[in-house]
Design a protein around this motif. Structure first.
Motif, PDB file in Angstrom:
ATOM      1  N   ILE A 120       0.848  -1.241  -0.005  1.00  0.00           N
ATOM      2  CA  ILE A 120       0.025  -0.034   0.075  1.00  0.00           C
ATOM      3  C   ILE A 120       0.974   1.240   0.027  1.00  0.00           C
ATOM      4  CG2 ILE A 120      -1.650   1.382   1.384  1.00  0.00           C
ATOM      5  CD1 ILE A 120      -2.738  -1.218   2.405  1.00  0.00           C
ATOM      6  N   TRP A 121       1.904   1.205   0.691  1.00  0.00           N
ATOM      7  CA  TRP A 121       2.768   2.565   1.122  1.00  0.00           C
ATOM      8  C   TRP A 121       3.500   2.697  -0.181  1.00  0.00           C
ATOM      9  CZ3 TRP A 121       7.336   2.996   4.959  1.00  0.00           C
ATOM     10  CH2 TRP A 121       7.992   4.171   4.988  1.00  0.00           C
ATOM     11  N   SER A 124       2.462   4.330  -3.629  1.00  0.00           N
ATOM     12  CA  SER A 124       2.123   6.002  -3.587  1.00  0.00           C
ATOM     13  C   SER A 124       3.679   6.850  -4.104  1.00  0.00           C
ATOM     14  CB  SER A 124       1.796   6.514  -2.423  1.00  0.00           C
ATOM     15  OG  SER A 124       0.629   5.804  -1.687  1.00  0.00           O
ATOM     16  N   THR A 259      -2.038   7.546   6.102  1.00  0.00           N
ATOM     17  CA  THR A 259      -2.827   7.224   5.208  1.00  0.00           C
ATOM     18  C   THR A 259      -2.778   5.816   4.952  1.00  0.00           C
ATOM     19  OG1 THR A 259      -3.265   9.388   4.247  1.00  0.00           O
ATOM     20  CG2 THR A 259      -4.378   7.674   3.134  1.00  0.00           C
ATOM     21  N   SER A 260      -1.737   5.475   4.574  1.00  0.00           N
ATOM     22  CA  SER A 260      -1.524   3.788   4.175  1.00  0.00           C
ATOM     23  C   SER A 260      -1.731   2.947   5.417  1.00  0.00           C
ATOM     24  CB  SER A 260      -0.057   3.668   3.623  1.00  0.00           C
ATOM     25  OG  SER A 260       0.389   4.395   2.647  1.00  0.00           O
ATOM     26  N   GLU A 262      -3.949   3.656   8.069  1.00  0.00           N
ATOM     27  CA  GLU A 262      -5.128   3.698   8.427  1.00  0.00           C
ATOM     28  C   GLU A 262      -5.978   2.922   7.399  1.00  0.00           C
ATOM     29  OE1 GLU A 262      -6.849   5.105  11.086  1.00  0.00           O
ATOM     30  OE2 GLU A 262      -4.783   5.066  11.773  1.00  0.00           O
ATOM     31  N   ASP A 263      -5.662   2.840   5.949  1.00  0.00           N
ATOM     32  CA  ASP A 263      -5.945   2.166   5.111  1.00  0.00           C
ATOM     33  C   ASP A 263      -6.223   0.557   5.451  1.00  0.00           C
ATOM     34  OD1 ASP A 263      -6.990   4.461   3.797  1.00  0.00           O
ATOM     35  OD2 ASP A 263      -5.438   4.128   2.002  1.00  0.00           O
ATOM     36  N   LEU A 264      -4.857   0.338   5.717  1.00  0.00           N
ATOM     37  CA  LEU A 264      -4.778  -1.312   5.972  1.00  0.00           C
ATOM     38  C   LEU A 264      -5.270  -1.318   7.238  1.00  0.00           C
ATOM     39  CD1 LEU A 264      -3.420  -3.911   5.469  1.00  0.00           C
ATOM     40  CD2 LEU A 264      -1.203  -2.918   6.681  1.00  0.00           C
ATOM     41  N   ASN A 266      -8.243  -0.118   8.665  1.00  0.00           N
ATOM     42  CA  ASN A 266      -9.694  -0.144   8.335  1.00  0.00           C
ATOM     43  C   ASN A 266     -10.182  -1.521   7.653  1.00  0.00           C
ATOM     44  OD1 ASN A 266     -10.111   2.267   9.500  1.00  0.00           O
ATOM     45  ND2 ASN A 266      -9.915   3.106   7.725  1.00  0.00           N
ATOM     46  N   LYS A 267      -9.145  -2.018   6.577  1.00  0.00           N
ATOM     47  CA  LYS A 267      -9.386  -3.040   5.750  1.00  0.00           C
ATOM     48  C   LYS A 267      -9.416  -4.354   6.711  1.00  0.00           C
ATOM     49  CE  LYS A 267      -7.349  -5.824   1.922  1.00  0.00           C
ATOM     50  NZ  LYS A 267      -6.515  -5.580   1.053  1.00  0.00           N
TER      51      LYS A 267
END
Length: 274
Positions: A120-121, A124, A259-260, A262-264, A266-267
């Motif tokens: 994810i990170w 970007s 953000t990376s 938090e996205d992970l 949340n998933k």
């Protein structure tokens, strides 16, 4: 590195032929799904591991993944390669991880979270050795299996774990074994003749001041990922805060990293993984 560690590494079984083929495939500039699938289908353990992870809550695919071809299509080439190599290496290095206060399942979960965070990170921004960094994020802690086996055979499991809890893993490893997980992991991969890039990235995670300039940023990324997605309590608030402090010192874009993470998180929460 003490003699017990060297002897343990030298006595490790050779890598399976399939992993050697996957490592050769990984080095190719043009990678085709069909070729990777043909390699993977020859190894029942890799197929089983791939399907297990594809069907885990971490991904939450709507329908059950029953064929390795579908798993490969859903997970992509790089993540499939990481799972194949990582699963096989963990199988070869079987040992109790009780000195670290975790199980093999905890280890696999933390390693997969680390690899997911890297994916994810690093999507970007541009970074040299990106594929190697993603694979290294999954594999950089495997030296713990060798160190744990020596700690257990020496009968120092409880003392070691007490030091881990009172101080840190790094302090415990240097006190009891005069080395670190990253150094041992690199030596294991050197023994197995895996890629020099992978070895150079992992070997200096605890010694960034001495890494070659071309690998420095990659090693810093691995340090941040290892800290946030530690195999001991991955993505805990404490570990994430430590990782963010390191990232700030290294000069990374903090918003992209936050953000990376938090996205992970949340998933994983949605799919009940943490």
């Amino acid at each position: 590195m003490n003699d017990k560690i060297v002897q343990k590494i030298e006595s490790l079984p050779p890598l399976p032929k399939t992993i050697i083929e996957i490592e050769e495939f990984r080095k190719k500039p043009d990678k085709e799904l069909g070729e990777l699938l043909r390699i993977i289908e020859k190894d029942a353990l890799i197929v089983s591991t791939l399907l297990k992870i594809a069907n885990s809550a971490m991904f939450g695919f709507r329908t059950k993944v029953e064929a390795p071809s579908r798993a490969l299509n859903l997970l992509g080439i790089n993540f499939t390669v990481s799972i194949a190599i990582g699963g096989s290496i963990q199988n070869l290095l079987k040992a109790s991880l009780k000195p670290y206060g975790i199980t093999s399942d905890d280890f696999m979960k933390g390693s997969n979270i680390a690899s997911s965070l890297a994916n994810i990170w690093l999507s970007s921004f541009e970074i040299e050795h990106q594929d190697d960094i993603i694979l290294a994020s999954l594999l950089q802690e495997v030296g713990k299996f060798v160190l744990a086996s020596i700690i257990v055979s020496d009968g120092k499991q409880d003392e070691f774990f007490a030091k881990v809890e009172a101080s840190s893993v790094k302090d415990a490893e240097y006190q009891f074994l005069q080395t670190s997980t990253s150094k041992v992991t690199a030596q294991i991969f050197r023994h197995w003749k895996l890629s020099d890039n992978l070895i150079n990235l992992i070997e200096f995670v605890d010694d960034i001041a001495n890494v070659e300039e071309g690998f420095k940023q990659g090693v810093q990324i691995l340090d941040v990922i290892r800290t946030a997605a530690s195999v001991i309590e991955p993505l805990s608030d404490e570990n994430v805060n430590k990782a963010l402090k390191k990232a700030q010192i290294y000069g990374f874009d903090m918003e992209i990293l936050k953000t990376s993470i938090e996205d992970l998180k949340n998933k994983l929460v949605e799919n009940e993984e943490i």
